[in-house]
Write a protein that holds these residues in place. Structure first.
Motif, PDB file in Angstrom:
ATOM      1  N   ASP A  35       5.951   5.164  25.287  1.00 56.88           N
ATOM      2  CA  ASP A  35       7.143   5.998  26.271  1.00 56.88           C
ATOM      3  C   ASP A  35       7.622   7.030  25.065  1.00 56.88           C
ATOM      4  O   ASP A  35       8.672   6.724  24.257  1.00 56.88           O
ATOM      5  N   TYR A  44       9.933  -0.035  32.213  1.00 56.09           N
ATOM      6  CA  TYR A  44       8.825  -0.232  31.131  1.00 56.09           C
ATOM      7  C   TYR A  44       7.897  -1.494  31.533  1.00 56.09           C
ATOM      8  O   TYR A  44       6.841  -1.312  31.372  1.00 56.09           O
ATOM      9  N   CYS A  74       7.422   2.755  21.719  1.00 57.79           N
ATOM     10  CA  CYS A  74       8.568   3.138  22.326  1.00 57.79           C
ATOM     11  C   CYS A  74       9.656   3.853  21.396  1.00 57.79           C
ATOM     12  O   CYS A  74       9.460   3.508  20.183  1.00 57.79           O
TER      13      CYS A  74
END
Length: 540
Positions: free
Chosen positions: A180, A190, A213
């Motif tokens: 991400d 997610y 992330c």
């Protein structure tokens, strides 16, 4: 650490990218020696994979990754990984850097979101699929362990992601990482994306799925845990959560969430949690990025209690307001560790307990510094010792060193500093200056000797321990004025005299700047330089 009988399928690999993604934080420049020290500490911490850098970025980066591969990438150590864009030049340089590691890995990436394809790559979806096939195959021909990341996966079409990831598996990828990249997704989104990709990608059961992330919306740790709950078994993280923009997922937060809530996540890691606090301090000192006091796990206030109700509860039972003990993350509850009557053997044992390994000469040097500190302080704590070691051994290679400092200040009066620095030629240089305060005067005196165009952009003071005799810790950040890039250099200093600590921190940052400009490699005579010693102030 893993418990006996834990299902290996539920052990999460910790992929640390502090030395790659973390160093991309504005101002987080690291010297080669600092990178090696951090890599050794990461190995001691127990991380499974160290992403040591981006070898194609520069010859210095390549050499730094190579040294880590050779010195830290032992058979019983972590996997050493090098990042590469999806082109042969990058992949060749990554392999050149990591091939000496006992367990090397090439990590290659290519964007898959339409916004990246249109505005950055200027490629079609079909071209990206073909490039993925070619470059993952090329990397696999060099290295058995290949990781592939579809950059900006969080904003990519899931159906198209399945197509690209299928090709990556067919071409030999062993780990699939779903980044991400811009911290766009929520935990529910997610987690659902990871579930879909794992379920729908042919061959997905033959690879390790990874999560990466960013924290742009403050959800990096939550997203990472959601991805692990969905079936991923590798977490890409950094110490203190440093990284691009708002940073990456924090290693210590993910690890301690898993450690503290085993009956909820049903997962484990190979991390020695008692090394977390020390690793955090090392990275903070080296990068010059101060950990916020209320930072989870490693912040100064993480185990502090001030409210009366909380203090009353803690006195009755620590679990009333603490879900983990300070000792679990490597913090000591003991105030008195060593004193001025302590001997060399006790000091050596305490260093070993703190995870510090020194040679005989270094031990003697550190012991002398410890005795000097013990003469000034009644109580010497673990934090004092760690700051002393960081100040003595973990600074940049010195071009200029502090040989003497004297200040005069007060009101009324003009704050004045006289400073003596030992230069690269072995000669001492003196300068005196007047400033708005003693620190400003000291810095102006240093600037008179080291004639380099730099601007102080950040100055922070922190008392490491309580009491009027506390060891003071200073971190600074400077920017080179004549450099078009926004590159900054951090410095760290510690001393019971805060003015001395300030001077040490400023010199530490300047030494990094000088090393970056290649000052040490320049001859006294020859090409012109923007960095020079002011020869008008020799100490004769």
């Amino acid at each position: 650490m893993d418990e006996p009988g834990v299902d290996p399928k539920n052990v999460v690999r910790i992929f640390d990218t502090t030395l790659r993604d973390g160093e991309q934080s504005p101002g987080a420049s690291l010297t080669s020696a600092e990178k090696i020290d951090i890599a050794r500490q990461l190995a001691r911490l127990g991380v499974d994979v160290i992403e040591a850098g981006f070898p194609a970025a520069s010859p210095d980066d390549l050499e730094g990754v190579r040294r880590i591969a050779q010195e830290v990438g032992t058979a019983d150590g972590p996997i050493i990984c090098g990042l590469a864009r999806a082109n042969k030049n990058d992949i060749d340089k990554a392999w050149e850097a990591i091939k000496d590691a006992a367990k090397p890995r090439i990590h290659t990436f290519l964007a898959t979101s339409d916004i990246h394809l249109e505005h950055k790559l200027r490629m079609t979806r079909e071209q990206v699929v073909q490039r993925t096939r070619e470059m993952v195959s090329y990397a696999r021909a060099l290295c058995e362990d290949v990781e592939f990341s579809p950059e900006d996966a969080g904003r990519s079409d899931p159906g198209y992601l399945v197509e690209v990831l299928t090709v990556a598996i067919e071409s030999g990828a062993t780990t699939l990482n779903i980044p991400d990249t811009v911290g766009y997704l929520s935990p529910d989104e997610y987690g659902a994306l990871m579930e879909q990709l794992i379920a729908e990608t042919p061959g997905g059961d033959r690879v390790i799925w990874s999560v990466h992330c960013h924290d742009d919306l403050g959800m990096a740790t939550a997203n990472t845990l959601a991805g692990l709950a969905a079936g991923a078994r590798q977490a890409e993280v950094t110490i203190n959560g440093i990284g691009e923009r708002a940073g990456n997922t924090s290693l210590e937060e993910v690890v301690m969430a898993i450690h503290t809530r085993p009956t909820f996540y049903h997962l484990s890691t190979n991390i020695d949690t008692t090394q977390l606090a020390r690793t955090s301090r090392m990275v903070s000192n080296f990068t010059g990025i101060v950990v916020q006091p209320n930072k989870a796990i490693v912040g100064a206030n993480a185990f502090s209690h001030e409210a009366g109700i909380h203090q009353d509860g803690m006195l009755k039972h620590h679990m009333t307001y603490e879900i983990m003990t300070p000792e679990t993350v490597g913090l000591s509850q003991s105030n008195l560790v060593l004193g001025k009557h302590s001997g060399r053997h006790a000091f050596r044992v305490r260093l070993k307990d703190l995870g510090v390994e020194l040679g005989e000469d270094e031990l003697n040097q550190a012991f002398d510094r410890f005795k000097e500190l013990a003469d000034k302080k009644k109580l010497v704590t673990d934090a004092d010792i760690e700051a002393l070691i960081a100040d003595e051994f973990y600074g940049p290679e010195e071009v200029f060193s502090l040989a003497g400092l004297q200040v005069a200040c007060g009101q009324p009066g003009m704050p004045t500093a006289t400073i003596k620095l030992t230069g690269p030629d072995g000669q001492d240089h003196l300068a005196a200056a007047i400033g708005t305060g003693p620190v400003d005067a000291a810095y102006q005196a240093i600037d008179q000797i080291i004639a380099t165009p730099a601007t102080l952009v950040e100055y922070r003071v922190n008392a490491i321990t309580e009491g009027i005799d506390a060891l003071g810790e200073v971190t600074v950040r400077i920017r080179r004025n004549d450099d078009d890039s926004p590159r900054t250099f951090g410095g760290h200093g510690a001393d019971t005299d805060i003015i001395v600590a300030s001077a040490k921190a400023y010199l530490s940052a300047l030494n990094k700047l000088l090393a970056y400009t290649g000052y040490q490699d320049r001859k006294p005579e020859g090409e012109a330089s923007t960095v020079r010693v002011n020869a008008a102030v020799p100490a004769n």
